[in-house]
Scaffold this motif. Structure first.
Motif, short mmCIF file in Angstrom:
data_model
loop_
_atom_site.label_atom_id
_atom_site.label_comp_id
_atom_site.label_asym_id
_atom_site.label_seq_id
_atom_site.Cartn_x
_atom_site.Cartn_y
_atom_site.Cartn_z
N THR A 1 -6.10 -9.61 -0.20
CA THR A 1 -5.63 -10.56 -1.21
C THR A 1 -6.70 -10.88 -2.24
N ILE A 2 -7.93 -11.09 -1.80
CA ILE A 2 -8.98 -11.39 -2.78
C ILE A 2 -9.29 -10.15 -3.63
N LEU A 3 -9.27 -8.96 -3.01
CA LEU A 3 -9.49 -7.74 -3.80
C LEU A 3 -8.35 -7.49 -4.78
N ASP A 4 -7.10 -7.66 -4.33
CA ASP A 4 -5.95 -7.50 -5.23
C ASP A 4 -6.06 -8.47 -6.40
N SER A 5 -6.43 -9.71 -6.11
CA SER A 5 -6.56 -10.71 -7.17
C SER A 5 -7.61 -10.30 -8.20
N ALA A 6 -8.75 -9.85 -7.73
CA ALA A 6 -9.82 -9.46 -8.66
C ALA A 6 -9.43 -8.23 -9.48
N MET A 7 -8.88 -7.22 -8.82
CA MET A 7 -8.52 -6.00 -9.54
C MET A 7 -7.38 -6.26 -10.52
N ALA A 8 -6.37 -7.03 -10.10
CA ALA A 8 -5.24 -7.33 -10.98
C ALA A 8 -5.68 -8.21 -12.15
N GLY B 1 -13.80 -7.58 -9.88
CA GLY B 1 -12.85 -6.57 -10.34
C GLY B 1 -13.27 -6.07 -11.71
N ARG B 2 -13.18 -4.73 -11.90
CA ARG B 2 -13.62 -4.12 -13.15
C ARG B 2 -12.58 -3.12 -13.66
#
Length: 160
Positions: free
Chosen positions: A75-82, A119-120
């Protein structure tokens, strides 16, 4: 500053560019999404093509094995990437995630301390955006990383 949580109307969401909206969450002029309070993480930096979240893994997110559930990490990775994709939106545009791939490198634990998830942007086209993300612990050790593909939802055409 106390955070507020909520959902804005679509009109508010697409009135300006994506980066301005994300910065509005950081400065409190827009509410943070409700799930961010549940998951105990915050958007703390936003630039075009780059965002950073800060999260606090705690025992309330444990799976039966006694580590932080992979869904919290996802969830935290999806949030950053999105949100890295969101930061590139023009007024009126939307997006949604098409695909996400994650690699879990180390277990996330409360002892990981406050984690940082960046996220980049990899690529922004007319209809497809690709991003990448890294989750690191307080000491800078990589915990997980991933990539995401989003589709741009164009502005709705108005009748003349």
């Amino acid at each position: 500053m106390d955070r507020t949580f909520g959902v804005v109307s679509r009109d508010v969401l697409v009135a300006g560019d994506g980066l301005s909206f994300l910065r509005g969450i950081i400065d409190g002029s827009h509410p943070a999404p409700p799930f961010a309070g549940t998951m105990d993480f915050d958007l703390v930096e936003a630039d075009e093509g780059r965002v950073v979240f800060s999260g606090r893994p705690s025992p309330r997110f444990f799976n039966p094995l006694g580590t932080i559930h992979g869904g919290w990490t996802a969830t935290i990775l999806d949030s950053a990437m999105a949100c890295a994709a969101h930061s590139t939106l023009k007024p009126g545009e939307g997006y949604t995630t098409l695909e996400m791939k994650l690699n879990y490198v180390r277990p996330v634990m409360p002892e990981s301390g406050t984690v940082r998830c960046e996220g980049r942007l990899i690529h922004r086209g007319g209809s497809v955006i690709t991003t990448e993300g890294n989750l690191v612990d307080e000491r800078g050790k990589l915990l997980a990383h991933g990539t995401e593909t989003c589709i741009v939802l164009p502005r709705k055409k108005t009748e003349a």
